[in-house]
Design an enzyme around this catalytic site. Structure first.
Site, mmCIF file in Angstrom:
data_model
loop_
_atom_site.group_PDB
_atom_site.id
_atom_site.type_symbol
_atom_site.label_atom_id
_atom_site.label_comp_id
_atom_site.label_asym_id
_atom_site.label_seq_id
_atom_site.Cartn_x
_atom_site.Cartn_y
_atom_site.Cartn_z
ATOM 1 N N ARG A 109 0.797 -1.232 0.000
ATOM 2 C CA ARG A 109 0.000 0.000 0.000
ATOM 3 C C ARG A 109 0.835 1.292 0.000
ATOM 4 N NH1 ARG A 109 -5.474 -0.601 1.972
ATOM 5 N NH2 ARG A 109 -6.206 -2.518 0.999
HETATM 6 C C1 LIG Z 1 -15.810 1.368 -0.759
HETATM 7 C C2 LIG Z 1 -14.299 1.428 -0.807
HETATM 8 C C3 LIG Z 1 -13.577 0.284 -1.092
HETATM 9 C C4 LIG Z 1 -12.171 0.330 -1.158
HETATM 10 N N1 LIG Z 1 -11.502 -0.819 -1.402
HETATM 11 C C5 LIG Z 1 -10.143 -0.786 -1.447
HETATM 12 C C6 LIG Z 1 -9.403 -2.003 -1.654
HETATM 13 O O1 LIG Z 1 -9.938 -3.097 -1.794
HETATM 14 N N2 LIG Z 1 -8.039 -1.912 -1.713
HETATM 15 C C7 LIG Z 1 -7.397 -0.728 -1.586
HETATM 16 O O2 LIG Z 1 -6.153 -0.721 -1.661
HETATM 17 N N3 LIG Z 1 -8.071 0.428 -1.372
HETATM 18 C C8 LIG Z 1 -9.409 0.423 -1.298
HETATM 19 N N4 LIG Z 1 -10.109 1.585 -1.064
HETATM 20 C C9 LIG Z 1 -9.387 2.860 -0.945
HETATM 21 C C10 LIG Z 1 -9.429 3.736 -2.239
HETATM 22 O O3 LIG Z 1 -10.417 3.322 -3.125
HETATM 23 C C11 LIG Z 1 -8.096 3.711 -2.944
HETATM 24 O O4 LIG Z 1 -7.110 4.257 -2.102
HETATM 25 C C12 LIG Z 1 -8.120 4.486 -4.282
HETATM 26 O O5 LIG Z 1 -6.918 4.265 -4.982
HETATM 27 C C13 LIG Z 1 -8.324 5.980 -4.122
HETATM 28 O O6 LIG Z 1 -8.520 6.524 -5.417
HETATM 29 P P1 LIG Z 1 -9.145 7.955 -5.663
HETATM 30 O O7 LIG Z 1 -9.000 8.279 -7.110
HETATM 31 O O8 LIG Z 1 -10.512 8.018 -5.104
HETATM 32 O O9 LIG Z 1 -8.122 8.857 -4.844
HETATM 33 P P2 LIG Z 1 -8.404 10.167 -3.999
HETATM 34 O O10 LIG Z 1 -9.143 9.783 -2.775
HETATM 35 O O11 LIG Z 1 -8.976 11.231 -4.834
HETATM 36 O O12 LIG Z 1 -6.909 10.553 -3.610
HETATM 37 C C14 LIG Z 1 -6.136 9.711 -2.783
HETATM 38 C C15 LIG Z 1 -4.679 10.185 -2.832
HETATM 39 O O13 LIG Z 1 -4.129 9.934 -4.120
HETATM 40 C C16 LIG Z 1 -3.518 11.119 -4.634
HETATM 41 N N5 LIG Z 1 -3.634 11.117 -6.100
HETATM 42 C C17 LIG Z 1 -4.780 11.082 -6.836
HETATM 43 N N6 LIG Z 1 -4.473 11.073 -8.152
HETATM 44 C C18 LIG Z 1 -3.114 11.132 -8.245
HETATM 45 C C19 LIG Z 1 -2.191 11.178 -9.338
HETATM 46 N N7 LIG Z 1 -2.593 11.159 -10.609
HETATM 47 N N8 LIG Z 1 -0.866 11.252 -9.049
HETATM 48 C C20 LIG Z 1 -0.438 11.282 -7.769
HETATM 49 N N9 LIG Z 1 -1.252 11.247 -6.700
HETATM 50 C C21 LIG Z 1 -2.578 11.170 -6.933
HETATM 51 C C22 LIG Z 1 -4.318 12.243 -3.994
HETATM 52 O O14 LIG Z 1 -3.599 13.462 -4.020
HETATM 53 C C23 LIG Z 1 -4.532 11.685 -2.600
HETATM 54 O O15 LIG Z 1 -3.375 11.905 -1.811
HETATM 55 C C24 LIG Z 1 -11.499 1.559 -0.956
HETATM 56 C C25 LIG Z 1 -12.244 2.711 -0.657
HETATM 57 C C26 LIG Z 1 -13.626 2.652 -0.570
HETATM 58 C C27 LIG Z 1 -14.389 3.903 -0.259
#
Ligand SMILES: Cc1cc2nc3c(=O)[nH]c(=O)nc-3n(C[C@H](O)[C@H](O)[C@H](O)COP(=O)(O)OP(=O)(O)OC[C@H]3O[C@@H](n4cnc5c(N)ncnc54)[C@H](O)[C@@H]3O)c2cc1C
Length: 291
Positions: free
Chosen positions: A169
């Site tokens: 992670r």
């Molecule tokens: C219902 C649910 C289920 C989930 N299941 C899992 C799972 O099974 N496994 C898991 O690992 N996680 C899981 N997550 C966590 C989450 O989905 C992940 O961390 C996902 O990658 C976040 O993506 P996002 O685009 O929503 O990021 P955001 O929440 O918008 O941002 C998260 C971080 O990423 C950074 N970021 C975004 N885009 C970029 C980019 N292009 N370059 C650099 N940094 C960037 C942002 O600045 C921020 O720091 C889950 C979350 C939820 C709500």
């Protein structure tokens, strides 16, 4: 402060809460959705000139924004040129702003396997790679060949998977901006891959709280046991702090109710970490990003 050529692009005091899953928090001082990488470069140059911190917003599924908001520039890369796909042989190239779920479906329908286990993880490709998301014991890093990052001076640098430094992670890329990712996948039968995807999708949906979308998965699974099991064993399922609680059936999910605040979320997270540490000696690490 905003120059004429960027006036149409930058919005001031843009509320961030509606752009996150938890629907909590204040505005971004400046917010922009560039239509292409050139516009993104111009925005970065302007932010650097004005010493503004810059953050990239993906799908907002791993973010807790404080009520004070973010005093800088928040950029969304969801426009078409920064969220597209192309497939060549066993390689899928995805823009950082593309939805991870679309990347999974795109790969499978092109007869390429290796991303199906990530089905149902919300958010964008860029965030998934920077945070090395994982499911079923496999992380996204195993399928990444290289990423392209935008450097503060506006140039793009290709970073090979080894240099990305994928660990559980985490990557060494935190704080940089990913603009594109190349996945190296395994050719397979599209129909068989689709069936596998459907099964995985059903299994994943059954482990998500169904009563609300205002949820987050705050903790990284420790090596010894999934966070869900750990929290369940410690007897914290359903634990409540003000208008925030752990889900009672799936306690690795934090649920925000009407009136929830960022402080309540942080207090609940701290209580869980304290109790888990006290009862098991395991120091739960935070996955959720706090702005
Ligand atoms: C219902 C649910 C289920 C989930 N299941 C899992 C799972 O099974 N496994 C898991 O690992 N996680 C899981 N997550 C966590 C989450 O989905 C992940 O961390 C996902 O990658 C976040 O993506 P996002 O685009 O929503 O990021 P955001 O929440 O918008 O941002 C998260 C971080 O990423 C950074 N970021 C975004 N885009 C970029 C980019 N292009 N370059 C650099 N940094 C960037 C942002 O600045 C921020 O720091 C889950 C979350 C939820 C709500």
């Amino acid at each position: 402060m905003i120059p004429d050529h960027l006036q149409h692009l930058i919005r001031s005091d843009e509320p961030l809460a509606p752009l996150t899953w938890l629907k909590i928090g204040g505005p971004a001082h400046f917010f922009a959705e560039p239509v292409d990488l050139d516009q993104f470069r111009q925005l970065l140059a302007w932010a650097t000139e004005n010493e503004l911190p810059v953050r990239i917003l993906g799908g907002g599924s791993n973010l807790l924004v404080r009520e004070s908001g973010f005093d800088g520039l928040v950029v969304s890369l969801s426009a078409a040129p920064t969220s597209g796909f192309s497939v060549s042989d066993d390689r899928l190239t995805a823009g950082a702003g593309a939805k991870l779920s679309h990347a999974v479906v795109k790969a499978v329908s092109a007869g390429l396997g290796g991303l199906e286990h990530l089905v149902g993880i919300p958010g964008t490709v860029g965030a998934a790679v920077v945070g090395n998301v994982s499911s079923g014991g496999r992380d996204i890093g195993q399928a990444v060949q290289c990423v392209r990052v935008m450097q503060p001076d506006g140039t793009i640098r290709e970073v090979g998977a080894e240099e990305v430094g994928f660990t559980h992670r985490k990557t060494a890329l935190a704080g940089t901006t990913i603009v594109e990712v190349d996945f190296k996948l395994e050719p397979g039968d599209a129909t068989a891959l689709t069936k596998r995807l459907q099964k995985l999708w059903i299994a994943r949906n059954s482990t998500r709280p169904s009563h609300t979308d205002r949820i987050a998965m705050p903790f990284v699974d420790p090596d010894s046991m999934p966070a869900r099991e750990l929290i369940q064993n410690v007897g914290l399922a359903g634990l409540r702090e003000g208008d925030v609680s752990l889900d009672s059936a799936q306690p690795h999910y934090l649920v925000a109710h009407e009136g929830a605040t960022s402080d309540q979320c942080l207090r609940l997270i701290e209580r869980v970490r304290e109790q888990v540490l006290l009862q098991t000696g395991i120091d739960l690490q935070l996955n959720l990003q706090i702005w």
